[in-house]
Every structure is written in C-alpha cells, then in structure tokens.
Design an enzyme around this catalytic site. Structure first.
Site, PDB file in Angstrom:
ATOM      1  N   HIS A  32      -7.140   0.128  -6.326  1.00  9.26           N
ATOM      2  CA  HIS A  32      -7.227  -0.928  -5.315  1.00  9.26           C
ATOM      3  C   HIS A  32      -8.236  -1.947  -5.845  1.00  9.26           C
ATOM      4  O   HIS A  32      -9.392  -1.950  -5.425  1.00  9.26           O
ATOM      5  CB  HIS A  32      -7.703  -0.294  -4.003  1.00  9.26           C
ATOM      6  CG  HIS A  32      -7.627  -1.187  -2.804  1.00  9.26           C
ATOM      7  ND1 HIS A  32      -8.464  -1.050  -1.728  1.00  9.26           N
ATOM      8  CD2 HIS A  32      -6.807  -2.218  -2.487  1.00  9.26           C
ATOM      9  CE1 HIS A  32      -8.162  -1.947  -0.801  1.00  9.26           C
ATOM     10  NE2 HIS A  32      -7.167  -2.670  -1.245  1.00  9.26           N
TER      11      HIS A  32
ATOM     12  N   ARG B  15      -3.456 -13.410   8.491  1.00  8.59           N
ATOM     13  CA  ARG B  15      -3.346 -13.484   7.033  1.00  8.59           C
ATOM     14  C   ARG B  15      -2.415 -14.598   6.582  1.00  8.59           C
ATOM     15  O   ARG B  15      -1.733 -15.216   7.392  1.00  8.59           O
ATOM     16  CB  ARG B  15      -2.851 -12.146   6.489  1.00  8.59           C
ATOM     17  CG  ARG B  15      -3.893 -11.044   6.676  1.00  8.59           C
ATOM     18  CD  ARG B  15      -3.568  -9.799   5.928  1.00  8.59           C
ATOM     19  NE  ARG B  15      -4.612  -8.806   6.105  1.00  8.59           N
ATOM     20  CZ  ARG B  15      -5.289  -8.219   5.120  1.00  8.59           C
ATOM     21  NH1 ARG B  15      -5.048  -8.530   3.869  1.00  8.59           N
ATOM     22  NH2 ARG B  15      -6.214  -7.314   5.381  1.00  8.59           N
TER      23      ARG B  15
ATOM     24  N   SER C 126     -10.924  -2.804   2.041  1.00 10.63           N
ATOM     25  CA  SER C 126     -10.371  -3.980   2.712  1.00 10.63           C
ATOM     26  C   SER C 126     -11.468  -4.743   3.458  1.00 10.63           C
ATOM     27  O   SER C 126     -12.334  -4.124   4.075  1.00 10.63           O
ATOM     28  CB  SER C 126      -9.315  -3.551   3.721  1.00 10.63           C
ATOM     29  OG  SER C 126      -8.379  -2.737   3.089  1.00 10.63           O
TER      30      SER C 126
ATOM     31  N   ARG D 128     -19.640  -1.975   1.672  1.00 10.24           N
ATOM     32  CA  ARG D 128     -20.297  -2.689   2.752  1.00 10.24           C
ATOM     33  C   ARG D 128     -21.481  -1.816   3.111  1.00 10.24           C
ATOM     34  O   ARG D 128     -21.375  -0.893   3.901  1.00 10.24           O
ATOM     35  CB  ARG D 128     -19.314  -2.830   3.907  1.00 10.24           C
ATOM     36  CG  ARG D 128     -19.684  -3.826   4.972  1.00 10.24           C
ATOM     37  CD  ARG D 128     -18.575  -3.930   5.999  1.00 10.24           C
ATOM     38  NE  ARG D 128     -17.585  -4.932   5.640  1.00 10.24           N
ATOM     39  CZ  ARG D 128     -17.616  -6.204   6.061  1.00 10.24           C
ATOM     40  NH1 ARG D 128     -18.567  -6.614   6.875  1.00 10.24           N
ATOM     41  NH2 ARG D 128     -16.679  -7.054   5.697  1.00 10.24           N
TER      42      ARG D 128
ATOM     43  N   LYS E  74     -13.123  -8.780  -1.608  1.00  9.37           N
ATOM     44  CA  LYS E  74     -12.339  -8.650  -2.838  1.00  9.37           C
ATOM     45  C   LYS E  74     -11.606  -9.956  -3.155  1.00  9.37           C
ATOM     46  O   LYS E  74     -11.691 -10.454  -4.272  1.00  9.37           O
ATOM     47  CB  LYS E  74     -11.353  -7.486  -2.663  1.00  9.37           C
ATOM     48  CG  LYS E  74     -10.569  -7.155  -3.918  1.00  9.37           C
ATOM     49  CD  LYS E  74     -10.237  -5.668  -4.027  1.00  9.37           C
ATOM     50  CE  LYS E  74      -9.510  -5.110  -2.840  1.00  9.37           C
ATOM     51  NZ  LYS E  74      -8.116  -5.502  -2.736  1.00  9.37           N
TER      52      LYS E  74
ATOM     53  N   LYS F 276       0.802  -1.216   0.000  1.00  7.50           N
ATOM     54  CA  LYS F 276       0.000   0.000   0.000  1.00  7.50           C
ATOM     55  C   LYS F 276       0.841   1.275   0.000  1.00  7.50           C
ATOM     56  O   LYS F 276       0.352   2.346  -0.315  1.00  7.50           O
ATOM     57  CB  LYS F 276      -0.944  -0.008   1.202  1.00  7.50           C
ATOM     58  CG  LYS F 276      -1.998  -1.096   1.106  1.00  7.50           C
ATOM     59  CD  LYS F 276      -2.725  -0.954  -0.187  1.00  7.50           C
ATOM     60  CE  LYS F 276      -3.830  -1.953  -0.461  1.00  7.50           C
ATOM     61  NZ  LYS F 276      -3.987  -3.125   0.282  1.00  7.50           N
TER      62      LYS F 276
ATOM     63  N   CYS G 160     -13.958  -6.552   2.346  1.00  4.98           N
ATOM     64  CA  CYS G 160     -15.321  -6.462   1.801  1.00  4.98           C
ATOM     65  C   CYS G 160     -15.548  -7.470   0.672  1.00  4.98           C
ATOM     66  O   CYS G 160     -16.418  -7.281  -0.170  1.00  4.98           O
ATOM     67  CB  CYS G 160     -15.602  -5.053   1.294  1.00  4.98           C
ATOM     68  SG  CYS G 160     -15.817  -3.856   2.612  1.00  4.98           S
TER      69      CYS G 160
ATOM     70  N   SER H 181     -12.159 -12.985  -1.999  1.00  2.00           N
ATOM     71  CA  SER H 181     -13.030 -14.140  -2.254  1.00  2.00           C
ATOM     72  C   SER H 181     -13.705 -14.031  -3.620  1.00  2.00           C
ATOM     73  O   SER H 181     -13.985 -15.042  -4.255  1.00  2.00           O
ATOM     74  CB  SER H 181     -14.052 -14.319  -1.135  1.00  2.00           C
ATOM     75  OG  SER H 181     -14.826 -13.162  -1.001  1.00  2.00           O
TER      76      SER H 181
HETATM   77  C1  SPV Z   1      -5.849  -4.233   2.705  1.00  3.63           C
HETATM   78  O1  SPV Z   1      -6.030  -4.031   3.918  1.00  3.63           O
HETATM   79  O2  SPV Z   1      -6.473  -3.621   1.821  1.00  3.63           O
HETATM   80  C2  SPV Z   1      -4.869  -5.222   2.268  1.00  3.63           C
HETATM   81  C3  SPV Z   1      -3.881  -5.670   3.213  1.00  3.63           C
HETATM   82  O3  SPV Z   1      -4.852  -5.592   1.136  1.00  3.63           O
HETATM   83  S1  SPV Z   1      -2.734  -4.466   3.547  1.00  3.63           S
HETATM   84  O4  SPV Z   1      -1.454  -4.951   3.122  1.00  3.63           O
HETATM   85  O5  SPV Z   1      -2.778  -4.260   4.975  1.00  3.63           O
HETATM   86  O6  SPV Z   1      -3.066  -3.254   2.836  1.00  3.63           O
HETATM   87 MN    MN Z   2      -6.029  -4.188  -0.090  1.00  2.00          MN
END
Ligand code: SPV
Ligand code: MN
Length: 632
Positions: free
Chosen positions: A255, A393, A277, A424, A281, A236, A279, A283
C-alpha cells in the site's frame, strides 16, 4: 469464426450482441468464458456488455454511467460528473469485508474471516438474480504496465456503469492482454453488484453488504455497495489477492505511493511510501516540483538485486477534503479544468463542486450524498449532516497531472532509492528518521506503524491502532509471514533501498498543536533524497538517524523559502523516551496477542530499541534534545 465453441461461450451467446460475442470469442480462454457464464447464470442480467480497450467501448461506458443515472452530468466544467454513494456506504467497510477460509485454517486473529463454504453460500445467495433487467459489464484490466514481469491480469463482472467507468480512469486496459494471453488460468476475478437501487441509483441494501475474498479461487465478491473502495475490484480487493500471490512468489505487493524526488543537478531518486488511508500519502506523492508515479498500490520486485517498483494503477481515487488552491496547486488545477473526472460525495450547487476544507465559503444548500442538503440538516440519528462527506473523493487518470513521471508505464519499473513508512503518531516518533539498517526499518517503522482510525473506513474515528506496513486492512496472509517476507526481501538485495520513518502528525506535548505544517513534508523528502546519496550527515539517536539542524535549515530556505528556527527543530526532534517506551510496549503486545508466527527478529529489534532508550534516559533524562546526541 470460432472453430470449436466451448459450452460456456455457447450459453452466453443469447445475452451478447453479435459484436460483443465477437469480442468475447477473440479471447480464446475457456476459463474466462466459464467465469462469465457462471456469474451470468447466478446474477441473471438481461444482457452482457464486453468492454474491449477500444475508444468506442470506453466512451460507451462513460456515457452509460450518465444515462443510467449513476453519475450526474450536472457540473459546469466539461468532462466532470458526480456520483453519490448511500449515506451508509461512504467508506471501506471493514466489518463487511471477510476472508473465506477453509475449515481449520486461520489467517490471524486480527483478520476478519469466515468459513469458506458458508461465505460462498451467503454471498452467492445475495448475488442471485441481482442483475435482473440490468446489463452485466465485463471489464478486463492489466494491473501494472502491460507485457512486464509485474503484470497481473484481472477481469470484473459488474452491473454498475459507475464502477466500470471508474476503472477506465484508474487502471490500464487489459482486453488486448487477455486476447494475447490465450488459455491462461492465472488471473484475478471479481464479481460485483450494486444490489437494489433507489430512484437516485444508490445502493440501498447496506445492511446486506458483503465483500468476500475467496483466495482459493482468486475471486472477489462484492454486493450491495457502490463505494469504489468496496466495489472497484481492482483496488483494495485485488490487492488482497496480490499480497498472497506476492508472498508465494517472493515479491512484495504494498500500500505505497511511488514518486520521483529531485536532488542537485536534476538527479532523480525514486521513493515508495507506505501510509495508512488519510495519512498524507496522496499529498506526498503530489508534492510540487517532484514527479508522481502512483498514490496507492505498488508491486516491488528484486530485479538484478535492486528493488524495482511499478504502480499497479494508472489513476488516482483521491481524498478531496482539504485540497486547496494554495497548498495543492497541481491537483487543484486538474480539478478545476476541463477533463474527465468523477467526483464522489461532494456538494453541488449551481453546477459547481464544493468540498470541506477547500478554502472557499460553502453554499448554504445544494445536492449531496443525502439528497437535497441545507445547512442544519439532521440525519436519522439526529446528527448534523455535513455539506460534503469527509471521505468525498475524485477519480482521475494520472496522465491528467502535469508532473506525471515519464516512467509510469516502464515495464521494468523504477529503481527504489528509499522507502518510507508514515503513520498518524501524535506522541512518539520524530518527523523524519532513517533506520539503522533494513531490518531495523522494517520492524521499528514498518511493523510498528501506528495510526488512528480515520474517515476512510466506516466506524469511529481517532481510535489508535497498529497498522502494519499500512496494509492492516488488506493483509491476506498470516501477519508474521508478512513481516518475514519484508525482512527477507531486502536481505537478498545487493542494492537495498534506505528505509525511513516519517510522522506528519507529531503534536506539541503542552499545547497539543501539530508541530509541523503540511508543507514540511517536502523538506523531509528532500533530506531523504540527500541521505540516499549520503550527501548529508546524521545524528544517531535510540530510534534512528535524525537530520542535523543546519541541513534542514538550508532545505527550508531553498525549498519553502522559510526560516527554520532552532527552537522548532529541537521541539520536533526531541526524543520522547516515555512515549517511545509506551509505543514499543503497544507494538509488542499487539504482535504477542494477535500473531502466532512472529519472526524472532521482531522482538529482538524492539528489545534493543527499548534498551537504547533506557540507557539514554539514564544519561540525559526523559526528553532528550537532539543536541545531546551530537558528537562534539
Ligand atoms: C484507501 O482508503 O486507502 C484508499 C481508498 O486508497 S479505497 O479505495 O477506499 O481503498
Ligand atoms: Mn489506499
């Protein structure tokens, strides 16, 4: 041998073994050497390891993560390891993540920002001497497939073998690309230190966590954290810089998942999907029988007037909670068979990994992110510690999945037939709808995306909020500009992807129960695939085009072997006028209050949607069955 050694390379020589020196010298780029020299001078590692793309180097990193104790090889299945983050370091930290901006500049009220000079002083102060006695690992990564218009190169200096190892699983190697690129200035830089560690090799100085983004120097600083979302710079953090780069160059960094969906006679249509995150994605990207290209970050470009996309990554850092043998066969198989996987923040007992919602009884004790865990254990605030963290994770390479799409590494990407936005939203939007056109989709579904805070970020859960195009946490340009960029991108395309809005979280007004099961998303995406090829008809409603009952009924039968009741369809696709009007109001207020550079279309499109809702309310009332909109 090197002909004329630049001074940076020279200063680094004492920290490099002869072979590492050779590897670094092969990158004929003083900018690379300068970055490493400066960070080494600041962090003071005992030595520096240059990780090339060779199998030997990659294996060295994997082994070191275990030797150093950041990963524990205590799981019975071959190739599986576990890493624990501290109990205050279990998700992306929004408060500690800041944009450094020059004096007088503001990105937007909704973004966390601070004065650049002050921020640099602070974070560089925290990094000073952070690597004393440790090894600084230097990794080179290619974001997107190699040798393509999409490729962005990145490098990271980190003192965490776990972070470096995760990067082997999640990204395409970039050392050879750097060697080839020569004297290139255009690459992303990340420096990370886990900071002070306890005897379990867990970062302890969480109160001094800082994740600062210096877009003026395309550099990211991350310190006193290990959670991969804060420390794996190419996830990110680099994404934030890529959003900026994309904005300057006229493409989109999103994203979004990428997947192939099969239609009749083996036809395959590619979709991108933006979801905040946690929500749905990952799955969605892993639906059985379809193909996966990516589950998190996509770059999208206009290539010959069609939208083509690549996955920036080559692995998955996925949420493991609720992964079940029955519902998630593909990933379950990967997670329970030999192969390279790093689990994080799960529960381990007798060499077996456990997580919440796995569909098996959990042991009463074991090892988790709080150390030795037993049922009823309380934390410092007297709250019960769960067996595993909700945001536990797994990190795994995409090619471990049997349905990985063959185009994953295609340098020209895949052509997008559709784009979906999913939040959501318990109350307003129907489970699936198609936008009237590109602009309507971008504004009414993308810019209006609403969600609730989840466990993927630190803080309270369940707080409703706008999450623009699902990049609210990562946006690094003025928000209005982001909306305008999206509008403009599609307008220029001759072959526009069709935009859909999805909502997996709609609840029954009376009972509060979810109106759909997790499997139903498969039906929505099959319907979208048919819509891209205009094979099924639609019903026009004030918020978009919705499916006809007969078409869904057929799909429920063929895809899930389920009988789909008309009554369920009506509940799910009833247009809820008051909830939709309230939604529009929230969205408008958010943009009015937080964003100064809103494109005019934003309010225009929302205004028209409100008008359509009000007009139909006059005619049919507040809760309108989809049947009312059907043409006779
Ligand atoms: C998210 O939270 O959107 C993720 C995991 O994909 S992270 O690496 O924490 O961003
Ligand atoms: Mn993400």
């Amino acid at each position: 041998m090197v002909m004329s050694m630049n001074p940076y390379l020279e200063t680094l020589q004492s920290k490099l073994s002869p072979s590492d020196f050779k590897k670094l010298s092969a990158i004929n780029n003083p900018n690379v050497h300068e970055f490493i020299a400066k960070e080494s001078d600041l962090c003071h590692p005992a030595e520096i390891f240059i990780c090339s793309d060779s199998a030997e180097d990659i294996e060295h990193v994997r082994k070191q993560a275990i030797t150093a104790g950041e990963e524990k090889a205590i799981l019975n299945t071959e190739g599986h390891t576990v890493h624990f983050d501290g109990d205050q370091d279990q998700g992306r930290d929004r408060l500690a993540t800041k944009y450094l901006v020059a004096k007088g500049v503001t990105l937007s009220k909704a973004l966390n920002q601070m004065d650049r000079q002050e921020g640099l002083m602070e974070v560089r102060g925290l990094l000073r001497n952070s690597m004393v006695g440790r090894t600084m690992i230097v990794r080179f990564i290619s974001l997107g497939p190699a040798d393509s218009i999409f490729t962005i190169l990145g490098m990271q200096c980190t003192d965490s073998w776990y972070v470096a190892h995760s990067e082997s699983l999640l990204y395409r190697p970039g050392y050879e690309q750097f060697v080839k690129a020569g004297n290139k200035t255009d690459f992303l830089k990340v420096v990370h230190s886990a900071g002070e560690l306890n005897s379990d090799m867990v970062s302890v100085d969480y109160a001094k966590k800082a994740i600062y983004i210096d877009h003026m120097d395309e550099t990211i600083y991350s310190v006193n954290t290990q959670y991969a979302g804060n420390s794996v710079g190419f996830k990110k953090l680099a994404f934030r810089l890529a959003i900026r780069k994309a904005s300057n160059e006229g493409w989109l960094a999103e994203h979004m998942l990428l997947m192939g969906v099969f239609g009749p006679k083996g036809r395959k249509t590619y979709f991108a999907g933006a979801f905040p995150s946690a929500c749905g994605k990952t799955s969605t990207a892993m639906l059985p029988g379809e193909t996966i290209l990516g589950d998190d970050i996509a770059y999208i470009r206009d290539v010959n007037s069609s939208a083509r996309a690549v996955n920036v990554e080559s692995g998955i850092f996925g949420i493991i909670q609720d992964v079940k043998a029955k519902d998630d066969a593909l990933i379950w198989k990967v997670l329970t068979n030999p192969g390279e996987i790093v689990f994080s923040n799960i529960l381990v007992k007798d060499g077996k990994p456990y997580w919440l919602g796995m569909g098996e009884e959990l042991p009463k004790d074991g090892l988790n992110y709080t150390g030795t865990w037993y049922e009823g254990k309380k934390d410092a605030a007297d709250n019960e510690v769960p067996a595993a963290h909700k945001n536990a994770r797994y990190a795994v390479a995409l090619n471990a999945l049997e349905n990985v799409d063959p185009e994953l590494n295609n340098p020209t990407g895949v052509e997008l037939g559709g784009i979906m936005y999913g939040g959501r939203d318990a109350k307003a939007y129907v489970p699936v709808q198609q936008s009237f056109d590109w602009e309507h989709g971008i504004i009414a579904y993308g810019a209006s995306l609403e969600t609730e805070t989840t466990f993927a970020t630190i803080g309270k859960e369940g707080v409703p909020e706008i999450n623009m195009m699902s990049i609210q946490d990562f946006i690094s340009i003025p928000m209005g500009k982001n909306v305008a960029n999206n509008l403009n991108f599609g307008r220029k395309l001759q072959k526009q992807p069709i935009i859909f809005g999805v909502n997996y979280f709609l609840r029954d007004i009376e009972t509060g129960k979810y109106l759909n099961s997790p499997q139903d998303k498969h039906i929505w995406i099959k319907w979208m695939e048919q819509r891209v090829h205009k094979e099924v008809d639609v019903i026009e409603t004030p918020t978009g085009y919705i499916p006809k009952y007969e078409d869904l009924k057929k799909l429920f039968k063929t895809v899930l072997n389920k009988d789909y009741a008309k009554e369920d369809y009506i509940k799910q696709f009833t247009i809820r006028v008051p909830e939709n009007l309230a939604k529009i109001e929230r969205v408008q207020r958010f943009y009015q209050e937080n964003v100064t550079d809103n494109p005019l279309e934003l309010f225009g499109i929302l205004y028209k949607q409100r008008q359509r809702l009000n007009e139909t309310k006059e005619k049919y009332g507040e809760y309108i069955s989809p049947e009312c909109f059907e043409k006779p």
